[in-house]
Scaffold this active site. Structure first.
Site, PDB file in Angstrom:
ATOM      1  CG  ASP A  67      -0.272  -0.474   2.497  1.00 55.66           C
ATOM      2  OD1 ASP A  67       0.921  -0.163   2.698  1.00 55.66           O
ATOM      3  OD2 ASP A  67      -0.937  -1.155   3.289  1.00 55.66           O
ATOM      4  CG  ASN A 137      -8.949  -1.890  12.497  1.00 52.87           C
ATOM      5  OD1 ASN A 137      -7.990  -2.487  11.984  1.00 52.87           O
ATOM      6  ND2 ASN A 137      -9.484  -0.813  11.946  1.00 52.87           N
ATOM      7  CG  HIS A 139      -5.944  -2.573   9.191  1.00 50.03           C
ATOM      8  ND1 HIS A 139      -6.063  -1.545  10.094  1.00 50.03           N
ATOM      9  CD2 HIS A 139      -4.630  -2.577   8.823  1.00 50.03           C
ATOM     10  CE1 HIS A 139      -4.886  -0.961  10.266  1.00 50.03           C
ATOM     11  NE2 HIS A 139      -3.995  -1.581   9.502  1.00 50.03           N
ATOM     12  CD  GLU A 144      -8.798   0.669   8.321  1.00 52.43           C
ATOM     13  OE1 GLU A 144      -8.915  -0.205   9.206  1.00 52.43           O
ATOM     14  OE2 GLU A 144      -8.036   1.639   8.425  1.00 52.43           O
TER      15      GLU A 144
END
Length: 249
Positions: A67, A137, A139, A144
């Site tokens: 990314d 979380n 990801h 996400e």
């Protein structure tokens, strides 16, 4: 999934550095998927040392990063281009620049850039090893919670928890980018072998959820349960209690 508590970040990082080195040494035209962030700093330090000690020819190695932040130029000190140069490519300056792929965060047409990146992934074939971290979380990449399991490389909006977690790298919270170009979940799963690293108590719940929950878009990392070749290397602090408390018979 194979899950191993390696005790410390240093030990886990050295082991995975050796795995990456061996792939490059025994498969000269290998295709590697790389990740960034604080989790990976020791890994690249150890890998750079191995490469320099052995003078390995990496001219035919291809690398793809997961990314890049939207809005950060390559020379911005928080871009992932900058990160990769500092932790690996400048420390072992023998990689072929034409075979280093990282999304362009300042492309004029961001969606076109994402589509082009996905095409590059397909053209080059499956990555032999894909390195991953995991967010608090759940990801992976910047996929996400709520990301579709069939997602491909695209533009993603970062959640507030991810923005907060990344704010430590920026001077001001408002400086943290709100979007990124990221490999999608289906893009990640095209790799032949996936190695995930996680360290510290803050990652413990995410690892537990990834292992215990059925695959759910609420915890994107649970999709890794559907891949046939996933290895997870942890330090003790990130290792869920149900693994630490196993009785050896």
């Amino acid at each position: 999934m194979k899950v191993i508590n390696m005790g410390t970040k240093a030990q886990a990082s050295f082991y995975v550095a050796c795995e990456l080195y061996k792939e490059m040494a025994f498969n000269a035209k290998c295709n590697l998927g790389l990740a960034t962030g604080g989790t990976m700093t020791d890994l690249y330090q150890q890998l750079s040392q191995l490469l320099n000690d052995n003078h390995l020819n990496v001219n035919h190695v291809t690398t793809f990063n997961l990314d890049e932040y939207i809005g950060l130029a390559k020379d911005h000190n928080q871009s992932y281009h900058y990160y990769m140069n500092k932790v690996l490519f400048e420390n072992y300056p023998h990689f072929n620049e034409e075979q280093i792929f990282i999304p362009n965060g300042v492309a004029q047409n961001e969606q076109q850039e994402a589509n082009h990146y996905e095409q590059l992934l397909k053209q080059n074939g499956p990555r032999d090893i894909q390195i991953l971290g995991i967010g608090e979380n759940g990801h992976i990449g910047f996929n996400e919670p709520g990301t579709a399991f069939d997602s491909q490389t695209g533009i993603v909006n970062l959640t507030e928890s991810t923005i907060e977690a990344n704010s430590r790298y920026f001077d001001q919270p408002d400086d943290v980018p709100r979007q990124a170009i990221s490999m999608g979940l289906s893009s990640i799963l095209q790799a032949k072998r996936i190695i995930l690293l996680a360290f510290g108590a803050k990652k413990k719940q995410a690892i537990s959820n990834m292992l215990k929950l059925d695959p759910t878009t609420d915890v994107p990392a649970t999709i890794l349960q559907t891949h046939p070749n996933v290895e997870i290397y942890l330090d003790t602090e990130a290792t869920p209690d149900h693994l630490l408390n196993k009785t050896v018979k």
